[in-house]
Design a protein around this motif. Structure first.
Motif, PDB file in Angstrom:
ATOM      1  N   PRO A   1     -48.034  29.231  26.788  1.00 50.04           N
ATOM      2  CA  PRO A   1     -48.429  29.194  25.371  1.00 50.04           C
ATOM      3  C   PRO A   1     -49.348  27.995  25.113  1.00 50.04           C
ATOM      4  CG  PRO A   1     -46.036  29.383  25.641  1.00 50.04           C
ATOM      5  CD  PRO A   1     -46.589  29.002  26.974  1.00 50.04           C
ATOM      6  N   PHE A   2     -50.438  28.214  24.341  1.00 50.56           N
ATOM      7  CA  PHE A   2     -51.323  27.078  24.042  1.00 50.56           C
ATOM      8  C   PHE A   2     -51.768  27.043  22.577  1.00 50.56           C
ATOM      9  CE2 PHE A   2     -54.354  30.413  24.631  1.00 50.56           C
ATOM     10  CZ  PHE A   2     -55.489  30.055  23.920  1.00 50.56           C
ATOM     11  N   LEU A   3     -51.593  28.145  21.839  1.00 52.13           N
ATOM     12  CA  LEU A   3     -51.865  28.183  20.401  1.00 52.13           C
ATOM     13  C   LEU A   3     -50.650  28.769  19.700  1.00 52.13           C
ATOM     14  CD1 LEU A   3     -55.522  29.596  20.144  1.00 52.13           C
ATOM     15  CD2 LEU A   3     -54.788  27.258  19.675  1.00 52.13           C
ATOM     16  N   SER A   4     -50.238  28.170  18.611  1.00 53.89           N
ATOM     17  CA  SER A   4     -49.126  28.717  17.842  1.00 53.89           C
ATOM     18  C   SER A   4     -49.645  29.309  16.542  1.00 53.89           C
ATOM     19  CB  SER A   4     -48.092  27.627  17.542  1.00 53.89           C
ATOM     20  OG  SER A   4     -48.634  26.648  16.676  1.00 53.89           O
TER      21      SER A   4
ATOM     22  N   ALA B   1     -45.227  32.683  16.833  1.00 54.65           N
ATOM     23  CA  ALA B   1     -45.720  33.398  18.012  1.00 54.65           C
ATOM     24  C   ALA B   1     -46.770  32.519  18.694  1.00 54.65           C
ATOM     25  CB  ALA B   1     -46.289  34.746  17.629  1.00 54.65           C
ATOM     26  N   TYR B   2     -47.202  32.961  19.877  1.00 50.01           N
ATOM     27  CA  TYR B   2     -48.116  32.117  20.651  1.00 50.01           C
ATOM     28  C   TYR B   2     -49.219  32.939  21.287  1.00 50.01           C
ATOM     29  CZ  TYR B   2     -44.284  28.781  20.297  1.00 50.01           C
ATOM     30  OH  TYR B   2     -43.295  27.953  19.814  1.00 50.01           O
ATOM     31  N   ALA B   3     -50.426  32.349  21.292  1.00 47.55           N
ATOM     32  CA  ALA B   3     -51.476  32.835  22.175  1.00 47.55           C
ATOM     33  C   ALA B   3     -51.242  32.193  23.533  1.00 47.55           C
ATOM     34  CB  ALA B   3     -52.852  32.457  21.624  1.00 47.55           C
ATOM     35  N   VAL B   4     -51.520  32.927  24.604  1.00 47.75           N
ATOM     36  CA  VAL B   4     -51.104  32.466  25.927  1.00 47.75           C
ATOM     37  C   VAL B   4     -52.242  32.563  26.940  1.00 47.75           C
ATOM     38  CG1 VAL B   4     -48.686  33.069  25.560  1.00 47.75           C
ATOM     39  CG2 VAL B   4     -50.251  34.765  26.515  1.00 47.75           C
TER      40      VAL B   4
END
Length: 319
Positions: free
Chosen positions: A250-253, A262-265
């Motif tokens: 995960p690097f963006l929430s 949730a997360y962008a990964v």
């Protein structure tokens, strides 16, 4: 016992003979006429009686001693037999008890092993794959130079635009992170961060607020290395197998449709980016170039275009 009695009687007889021979040796060869025979006969008779009395006493003493020794031997033999029987009885009672204890211990060990196997199987079923990495050494790997140059070039484009148009957002960018910090997170998660992601973190370790990547509806923050590790652990603990495989970073929430975080990964396997935009991107470098192009050219990302208000970058719906 009879042997002792015989020896005692023999000794008494020998003593009597010795006394008699000694008396005869003391007598004169020419015996004078007996002037007073009666007293002499009485004296001899008294001495003989005394001698036999001594012999009888010796025999009695020997007999008593023999009987005493025999009784003591019998008592000792009886005590030895009793001790042997008691020991045999104790052994007979102890063997079933020890057997029962050994059986109970073996049963308990088997039950414990069964419970451990069941717990391990349950944990393996409940834990998503790749969420329980084996320990690995901390290795601050070097980013490929060409990747570092390409990522830095896109960040310079973004920084230049922000300094000019949105200085407050520019100041939200994180400072560079050390390569060792990334290596620690890799060791703790068991994942290899792709080169493009590491090069980006070496330039800016996340940001405060949505900022540059605020084009994602409900965007919250560009995560730091520690935030990425914590989010990875959260997803491993929260999700069941099938929805999270543990290989994603995960690097963006952002806020999901149901209101949860949730997360962008980024995939640790091939470096692809999912969830940052409406389509899968090839790498973190591709994401940075997409943002730089939209800032410089006034383009859109997922139907949103950059706008500035009070020195802050805002991504507003195009229209």
């Amino acid at each position: 016992m009879l042997k002792l009695v015989r020896q005692a009687l023999t000794a008494a007889v020998l003593i009597a003979l010795a006394v008699r021979l000694r008396r005869r040796a003391r007598l004169p060869r020419a015996e004078p006429p007996p002037s007073v025979p009666v007293p002499v006969r009485r004296a001899r008779g008294g001495r003989a009686a005394l001698l036999w009395l001594v012999v009888a006493a010796v025999a009695v003493v020997a007999l008593v001693l023999a009987l005493t020794r025999t009784t003591e031997q019998r008592d000792a033999q009886a005590l030895a037999r009793a001790a042997t029987e008691q020991q045999q009885a104790a052994t007979t009672k102890t063997e079933p008890l020890e057997t029962a204890r050994a059986t109970a211990q073996a049963t308990a060990t088997t039950a414990q092993a069964t419970r451990t196997d069941a717990a391990t199987a349950t944990q393996a079923t409940a834990t998503p794959p790749n969420c329980a990495p084996s320990p690995r050494p901390i290795d601050p790997r070097r980013v490929a130079p060409e990747v570092k140059r390409a990522v830095d070039a896109q960040w310079r484009r973004i920084e230049r635009w922000l300094r000019t148009h949105a200085p407050r957002t520019y100041r939200t960018l994180g400072a560079p992170v050390r390569a060792r910090t990334i290596a620690v997170a890799e060791s703790q998660t068991g994942l290899d961060f792709p080169d493009a992601l590491r090069a980006s973190l070496l330039r800016h370790n996340g940001s405060r607020g949505a900022g540059v990547f605020g084009f994602r509806p409900g965007a919250r923050a560009h995560l730091t290395v520690r935030g990425m590790r914590d989010a990875w652990r959260e997803m491993c603990a929260r999700d069941q197998p099938g929805s999270w495989d543990g290989l994603l970073i995960p690097f963006l929430s952002y806020t999901g449709p149901d209101g949860d975080v949730a997360y962008a990964v980024v995939s640790s396997a091939d470096g692809t980016v999912t969830g940052a935009t409406g389509r899968r991107l090839k790498s973190s470098y591709t994401l940075l170039r997409t943002v730089a192009d939209a800032l410089e050219r006034g383009g859109t990302i997922d139907g949103r275009r950059p706008a500035v208000s009070g020195g802050l970058l805002r991504w507003k719906p195009a229209g």
